[in-house]
Design a protein around this motif. Structure first.
Motif, short mmCIF file in Angstrom:
data_model
loop_
_atom_site.label_atom_id
_atom_site.label_comp_id
_atom_site.label_asym_id
_atom_site.label_seq_id
_atom_site.Cartn_x
_atom_site.Cartn_y
_atom_site.Cartn_z
N PRO A 1 0.79 -1.23 0.00
CA PRO A 1 0.00 0.00 0.00
C PRO A 1 0.82 1.28 0.00
O PRO A 1 0.35 2.31 -0.46
CB PRO A 1 -0.82 -0.11 1.29
CG PRO A 1 -0.04 -1.05 2.16
CD PRO A 1 0.63 -2.01 1.22
N GLU A 2 2.02 1.25 0.55
CA GLU A 2 2.80 2.47 0.66
C GLU A 2 3.90 2.59 -0.38
O GLU A 2 4.25 3.68 -0.80
CB GLU A 2 3.42 2.56 2.06
CG GLU A 2 2.40 2.59 3.18
CD GLU A 2 1.49 3.80 3.10
OE1 GLU A 2 1.93 4.83 2.57
OE2 GLU A 2 0.34 3.72 3.57
N LEU B 1 9.66 -2.26 -14.54
CA LEU B 1 9.50 -1.32 -13.44
C LEU B 1 8.59 -0.15 -13.80
O LEU B 1 7.71 0.23 -13.03
CB LEU B 1 10.87 -0.81 -13.00
CG LEU B 1 11.74 -1.85 -12.27
CD1 LEU B 1 13.16 -1.35 -12.13
CD2 LEU B 1 11.15 -2.18 -10.91
N ILE B 2 8.80 0.43 -14.98
CA ILE B 2 7.98 1.57 -15.38
C ILE B 2 6.53 1.15 -15.56
O ILE B 2 5.60 1.85 -15.12
CB ILE B 2 8.53 2.20 -16.68
CG1 ILE B 2 9.90 2.83 -16.42
CG2 ILE B 2 7.56 3.22 -17.24
CD1 ILE B 2 9.89 3.91 -15.37
N THR B 3 6.30 0.00 -16.17
CA THR B 3 4.93 -0.47 -16.35
C THR B 3 4.27 -0.76 -15.02
O THR B 3 3.10 -0.42 -14.80
CB THR B 3 4.91 -1.72 -17.25
OG1 THR B 3 5.55 -1.43 -18.50
CG2 THR B 3 3.48 -2.17 -17.51
N SER B 4 5.00 -1.38 -14.10
CA SER B 4 4.44 -1.68 -12.78
C SER B 4 4.03 -0.40 -12.06
O SER B 4 2.92 -0.31 -11.50
CB SER B 4 5.48 -2.44 -11.93
OG SER B 4 5.75 -3.70 -12.47
N LEU B 5 4.89 0.60 -12.07
CA LEU B 5 4.58 1.85 -11.38
C LEU B 5 3.37 2.56 -12.01
O LEU B 5 2.52 3.11 -11.30
CB LEU B 5 5.80 2.77 -11.40
CG LEU B 5 6.96 2.33 -10.51
CD1 LEU B 5 8.21 3.15 -10.81
CD2 LEU B 5 6.60 2.44 -9.03
N LEU B 6 3.28 2.53 -13.34
CA LEU B 6 2.15 3.16 -14.01
C LEU B 6 0.85 2.43 -13.71
O LEU B 6 -0.20 3.05 -13.49
CB LEU B 6 2.39 3.21 -15.51
CG LEU B 6 3.48 4.17 -15.99
CD1 LEU B 6 3.77 3.96 -17.48
CD2 LEU B 6 3.08 5.62 -15.73
N LEU B 7 0.89 1.10 -13.67
CA LEU B 7 -0.31 0.33 -13.35
C LEU B 7 -0.79 0.60 -11.93
O LEU B 7 -1.99 0.73 -11.68
CB LEU B 7 -0.04 -1.17 -13.54
CG LEU B 7 0.17 -1.65 -14.98
CD1 LEU B 7 0.54 -3.14 -14.99
CD2 LEU B 7 -1.08 -1.42 -15.82
N ILE B 8 0.15 0.65 -10.99
CA ILE B 8 -0.23 0.91 -9.60
C ILE B 8 -0.80 2.31 -9.45
O ILE B 8 -1.81 2.52 -8.76
CB ILE B 8 0.98 0.71 -8.67
CG1 ILE B 8 1.45 -0.74 -8.70
CG2 ILE B 8 0.63 1.10 -7.24
CD1 ILE B 8 2.77 -0.97 -8.01
N VAL C 1 3.63 7.02 -6.79
CA VAL C 1 3.83 5.74 -6.10
C VAL C 1 5.27 5.74 -5.61
O VAL C 1 6.19 5.87 -6.42
CB VAL C 1 3.60 4.54 -7.06
CG1 VAL C 1 3.86 3.23 -6.31
CG2 VAL C 1 2.21 4.57 -7.63
N GLN C 2 5.47 5.64 -4.32
CA GLN C 2 6.83 5.62 -3.79
C GLN C 2 7.50 4.30 -4.19
O GLN C 2 6.88 3.23 -4.14
CB GLN C 2 6.82 5.74 -2.27
CG GLN C 2 6.31 7.10 -1.78
CD GLN C 2 7.18 8.24 -2.25
OE1 GLN C 2 8.40 8.12 -2.32
NE2 GLN C 2 6.56 9.37 -2.56
N SER C 3 8.79 4.40 -4.58
CA SER C 3 9.49 3.19 -4.98
C SER C 3 10.69 2.98 -4.06
O SER C 3 10.52 2.75 -2.87
CB SER C 3 9.91 3.26 -6.45
OG SER C 3 10.61 4.46 -6.73
#
Length: 381
Positions: free
Chosen positions: A20-21, A84-91, A377-379
């Motif tokens: 979640p964070e 990584l970029i796709t994951s962050l955009l989806l989230i 989204v914090q990574s």
């Protein structure tokens, strides 16, 4: 992402719900270090090519295969970026209902541009000082992040690959904002097909060279597409390895596969042919497979997540950009101290790590702190 009881099954919880964070997979930082080390060994003076050409023994030929295989560190970086970029955009889209494209561009600018343009200035200065200046139009293309299209004639280190990634970053968030997940899947599959088809078509083009098959954006988009597909289907991917031993076994097998493929046909230096096409196919596949193994491993199994692995992964971008600036100095020192090829390689690596750590701490970090203000989204912590 939690795993269900069966090793090969994933639960249906989304990444956003289970994290979640923050979305951060430290093992991928470790994999970044491996990717950099592959590229470094590809460029390193680890073996004299003329020694092999004059009939070097099995050991020299194996070192040469390792050196050739290092070129596949670049497709590995592309696959990591796609994931990584796709994951962050989806989230981000799942949490907010949309994608803030402006914030995405600002984050990429703050992450990529400061070190990239510093490296570009340093390389241009070195070439000018050596009396090997770049034509104005070639320099402008690198400045506009289109340098991969002049790299076959006016190469500047590894900067061409940053151009490929930035061209992907320019369009992918727009697609992620406007298309449903199924649409993104079809585009990612299309990228894989374009990469394979483009390299295959070059086989039938008179005068086509390996440079076209390597530096062109269409020749590399299959790696990015595979990474994006891993993100889009992450919840449904079967787990290939569930223990530390199994994971290490898979990773080592992938690296050995890259070396074996490169011993048959180097990924660079050979004009387009079905053999070189097959080598690239295996190279791209093994790179994506390493990402697959790590993004589906159980969270309680720690592989490539130690402080050293992660620390080296964090500075891998700086190491990637500057290692070819450092190598001539290391070789010069090595020649005067009679350290030999392996000594020059070790000195190059040590100096690259030290300078990249300083670059990260004193130059990149202020931009990264500013970048965090635009994160949806914090990574990486």
């Amino acid at each position: 992402m939690k795993a269900s009881g069966a090793p090969g099954r994933r639960d249906s919880s989304s990444i956003a719900e289970t994290r979640p964070e923050r979305f951060y997979l430290p093992a991928l930082d470790g994999l970044r270090w491996i990717g950099f080390l592959m590229v470094f060994l590809h460029h390193a003076p680890i073996v004299a090519l003329d020694a092999v050409e004059k009939g070097g023994g099995f050991g020299l030929r194996m070192l040469l295969a390792v050196r050739h295989a290092g070129a596949f560190g670049v497709p590995l970086f592309f696959a990591l970026s796609g994931f990584l970029i796709t994951s962050l955009l989806l989230i981000e889209r799942e949490r907010t209902g949309t994608v803030d494209v402006r914030a995405f561009y600002i984050r990429r600018i703050l992450r990529i541009w400061p070190a990239y343009y510093l490296a570009l200035i340093l390389f241009l200065w070195m070439r000018w000082a050596a009396g090997d200046g770049l034509p104005l139009d070639a320099g402008l293309r690198y400045a506009l992040l289109l340098g991969n299209y002049v790299a076959p004639y006016w190469g500047i280190s590894v900067l061409w690959s940053i151009s490929v990634e930035e061209q992907f970053y320019a369009l992918w968030p727009l697609a992620a904002k406007r298309l449903a997940q199924q649409g993104l899947c079809w585009i990612a599959i299309g990228l894989v097909f374009v990469g394979l088809a483009f390299r295959a078509a070059l086989i039938f083009v008179d005068g086509a060279t390996w440079e076209t098959a390597w530096y062109s954006t269409p020749a590399q988009v299959d790696c990015v597409g595979l990474g994006a597909l891993l993100a889009l289907y992450r919840d449904r991917l079967p787990r290939l390895a569930a223990t530390r031993l199994q994971i290490w076994g898979w990773l080592i097998a992938c690296l050995c596969g890259l070396i074996a493929a490169s011993s048959l046909c180097p990924p660079l230096g050979v004009d387009p042919s079905w053999l070189s096409w097959t080598t690239r196919l295996f190279g791209t596949g093994f790179a994506a497979l390493m990402v697959w193994i790590l993004v589906t491993k159980p969270p309680e199994v720690h592989v490539l997540e130690g402080r050293l692995w992660v620390g080296l992964g964090k500075i891998s971008y700086g190491m990637y950009l500057i290692h070819l600036l450092v190598m001539p100095l290391a070789v010069w020192v090595s020649d005067r101290l009679h350290l030999g090829l392996f000594g020059a390689t070790g000195l190059s690596l040590a100096l690259t790590i030290a300078l990249a750590a300083a670059l990260y701490r004193f130059y990149e970090m202020p931009f990264l702190r500013l970048k965090a203000h635009f994160a949806r989204v914090q990574s990486r912590p």
